[in-house]
Design a protein around this motif. Structure first.
Motif, PDB file in Angstrom:
ATOM      1  N   ILE B   8      50.164  43.140  37.665  1.00 18.37           N
ATOM      2  CA  ILE B   8      49.374  43.421  36.755  1.00 18.37           C
ATOM      3  C   ILE B   8      48.088  43.648  36.930  1.00 18.37           C
ATOM      4  N   CYS B   9      47.318  43.164  38.025  1.00 23.71           N
ATOM      5  CA  CYS B   9      46.073  43.761  38.257  1.00 23.71           C
ATOM      6  C   CYS B   9      45.977  43.797  39.832  1.00 23.71           C
ATOM      7  N   PRO B  10      46.470  45.068  40.451  1.00 20.84           N
ATOM      8  CA  PRO B  10      46.727  45.151  41.960  1.00 20.84           C
ATOM      9  C   PRO B  10      45.295  45.443  42.530  1.00 20.84           C
ATOM     10  N   GLY B  25      44.507  41.863  46.411  1.00 19.32           N
ATOM     11  CA  GLY B  25      45.645  42.616  45.780  1.00 19.32           C
ATOM     12  C   GLY B  25      45.986  44.023  46.587  1.00 19.32           C
ATOM     13  N   PRO B  26      47.078  44.636  46.480  1.00 13.54           N
ATOM     14  CA  PRO B  26      47.704  45.507  46.937  1.00 13.54           C
ATOM     15  C   PRO B  26      46.880  46.948  47.176  1.00 13.54           C
ATOM     16  N   SER B  98      37.741  47.370  39.139  1.00 14.16           N
ATOM     17  CA  SER B  98      38.386  48.810  38.847  1.00 14.16           C
ATOM     18  C   SER B  98      37.332  49.684  39.085  1.00 14.16           C
ATOM     19  N   PHE B  99      37.859  50.788  39.435  1.00 17.09           N
ATOM     20  CA  PHE B  99      36.930  51.940  40.034  1.00 17.09           C
ATOM     21  C   PHE B  99      36.092  52.418  38.919  1.00 17.09           C
ATOM     22  N   GLY B 100      36.249  52.260  37.712  1.00 15.46           N
ATOM     23  CA  GLY B 100      35.232  52.648  36.422  1.00 15.46           C
ATOM     24  C   GLY B 100      35.520  54.270  36.505  1.00 15.46           C
ATOM     25  N   ALA B 118      48.291  49.756  37.801  1.00 17.74           N
ATOM     26  CA  ALA B 118      49.352  48.848  37.093  1.00 17.74           C
ATOM     27  C   ALA B 118      49.843  49.758  36.035  1.00 17.74           C
ATOM     28  N   PRO B 119      51.176  49.640  35.497  1.00 18.08           N
ATOM     29  CA  PRO B 119      52.011  50.536  34.760  1.00 18.08           C
ATOM     30  C   PRO B 119      51.191  50.775  33.468  1.00 18.08           C
TER      31      PRO B 119
END
Lengths: 194, 319
Positions: B8-10, B25-26, B98-100, B118-119
């Motif tokens: 849910i939060c890679p 995270g991956p 996150s990349f923003g 994440a989906p």
């Protein structure tokens, strides 16, 4: 019909058969001009006129021509951006199929007055689907057969497609997925610069 | 727990109480495939831009739940947004990143794919929109260019001076050429305004435009319907009088025009005052003069008038 749709037909005829054939189509269709502008709106009737003229000028059945149009739209180098936009729909061909329901909404996000055919995918079994397609242009389903067949290749999936005919303006396509990873398919680079 | 977070939060990290990274995270792992972050200090890998007050691991929990702006310490120094929360394991902190807005560049830089997000993440939709909007914009831009081209072409083909509504130079040349070819006699009168530049300079272009419009109206009122008046450009005008070969007639028309346009012209609360010089030439029936010669002769007469002072008229001796 949106100029983008009409322009797509014009580019298809021009890229595949040449400028002169297109000029002939425009004359025969009697639309009063020779170039569609992609960002203007035209009468639905003009789209039908131009398709029928193309069928006559190129001496090919209209529905066959529309299927070729679908193939052209997602395989010609000039329309690479369209293939990319469709590939955003999913990582696998089945995911792509499921994204078709929201295709008209996606299109509207980009171009607010662009009306695509209403699409609805039904899962009949894990590898058996049907797609219904409702459009003011008769034969739009054949365009989608061309698109789906080419996109399946793009994803590396092996499918068989049948046009099941139309009823009350809704055309239905049967989609059987034979192998989902039949070949490598074409690479999709999410961040590619066009 | 980390299995769930990976899905849910890679782009998350797990830190221990000393601020060392214990899990990556991956997707974050993918953007620095070669560096081993596990075991390194969080502040060694990332530069915290905002809030800035943090200098050691002990202070990390002060910034829990706040929005973080950070970037990677080594190149490429990708900008990131994040949030830090206490983890379910005691003394552990979870940082989600996150990349923003830099996501478009990051996807290119690191060759990310749909499965790296994440989906539920809207990044793919955003990338789709960026491409779709750019394509639509490009189509619109091309249309604008074509419309602009068509507009310029239409302007070039136009016969009307848009400011005054008079015929323009193109139209005047065309009409005069037709008169010459048909062999009819006519008179050509050239009129240059005097003091117009002074009005423009001292009272502004709006006042100048108003003067040109008023003067145009005066000329239209002084001529017959069969005559043609044009603005050749700037403060230069010309009138073509078909069938006129009498200097007395032309003199009186010229005088009326000059005395009318010498009247004060009111613009807003200002008063504009101009005058004019006139040079005319007659083209007799079946003459062999060309338009160019006629204009040259009219010009010579016009300059003779100007030398005599304002409000003068001169006729070219040539016909």
């Amino acid at each position: 019909m949106h100029g983008l749709t009409n322009r797509a037909i014009q580019c298809f005829v021009t890229d595949r058969y040449g400028l002169e054939k297109w000029a002939e189509c425009a004359r025969l269709a009697d639309i009063g001009f020779s170039d569609f502008e992609s960002m203007l709106i035209y009468e639905d009737g003009q789209t039908t006129q131009i398709l029928e003229a193309a069928s006559a000028v190129l001496n090919r059945p209209k529905f066959e021509l529309m299927e070729d149009l679908g193939t052209y739209l997602v395989s010609h180098p000039n329309t690479e951006s369209l293939r990319r936009l469709l590939r955003f729909g999913g990582v696998t061909f089945v995911e792509f199929l499921h994204s078709l329901d929201e295709l008209p909404d996606r299109a509207r996000l980009a171009v607010s007055d662009l009306e695509l055919p209403e699409l609805e995918l039904r899962d009949q079994a894990a590898t058996q689907f049907s797609l219904s397609c409702k459009s003011p242009i008769s034969g739009a389903g054949h365009v989608f057969i061309g698109i789906l067949r080419t996109m399946a290749d793009d994803y590396g999936a092996l499918v068989t497609l049948y046009h099941l005919g139309s009823s009350q303006g809704v055309e239905t396509i049967s989609i059987s997925l034979i192998v989902s990873e039949y070949s490598e398919g074409r690479h999709f680079d999410l961040g590619a610069r066009l | 727990m980390t299995d769930i977070l990976n899905v849910i939060c890679p782009m998350h990290l797990v830190l221990n109480k000393t601020g060392h990274i214990v899990h990556v995270g991956p997707t974050l792992e993918k953007i620095r495939a070669k560096s081993k972050w596990v075991g390194k200090r969080f502040l060694e890998v990332f530069v915290l831009k905002r809030p800035r007050s943090i200098s050691c691991a002990k202070e990390l929990h002060y910034i829990a739940f706040a929005k973080l702006h950070l970037n990677l310490r080594d190149t490429p120094r990708t900008k990131l947004k994040g949030v830090l929360v206490p983890g379910p394991v005691a003394d552990h902190l979870i940082v989600n990143l996150s990349f923003g807005i830099s996501v478009v560049d990051a996807v290119r830089e690191y060759g990310l794919t749909n499965t790296d997000f994440a989906p539920t993440d809207l990044t793919i939709e955003m990338l789709y929109l960026v491409e779709a909007k750019s394509a639509a914009m490009e189509a619109s831009r091309k249309l604008n260019l074509r419309l602009q081209g068509a507009m310029i072409a239409a302007e070039e083909q136009a016969f009307t001076d848009t400011l005054t509504g008079l015929k323009n130079r193109r139209a005047f040349d065309y009409i005069m050429e037709r008169q010459i070819v048909s062999g009819h006699g006519f008179a050509l009168m050239q009129i240059d305004l005097a003091f117009f530049k002074a009005v423009n300079d001292s009272l502004g272009h709006a006042a100048g435009d108003h003067v040109l419009q008023t003067v145009s109206q005066i000329m239209i009122e002084e001529i017959r319907e069969t005559d043609t008046v044009a603005r050749l450009g700037g403060d230069e005008f010309a009138i073509l009088f078909p069938g006129v070969s009498d200097a007395a007639v032309l003199t009186s028309i010229g005088q009326r025009i000059i005395s009318e346009l010498e009247m004060p012209i009111h613009f807003q609360d200002k008063v504009c005052q101009v005058s004019a010089s006139i040079g005319s030439v007659f083209n007799l029936m079946d003459s062999s003069s060309t338009a160019k010669q006629l204009f040259e002769n009219a010009d010579i007469a016009l300059y003779a008038s100007k030398r005599m002072g304002r409000a003068q008229q001169t006729f070219s001796p040539k016909t």
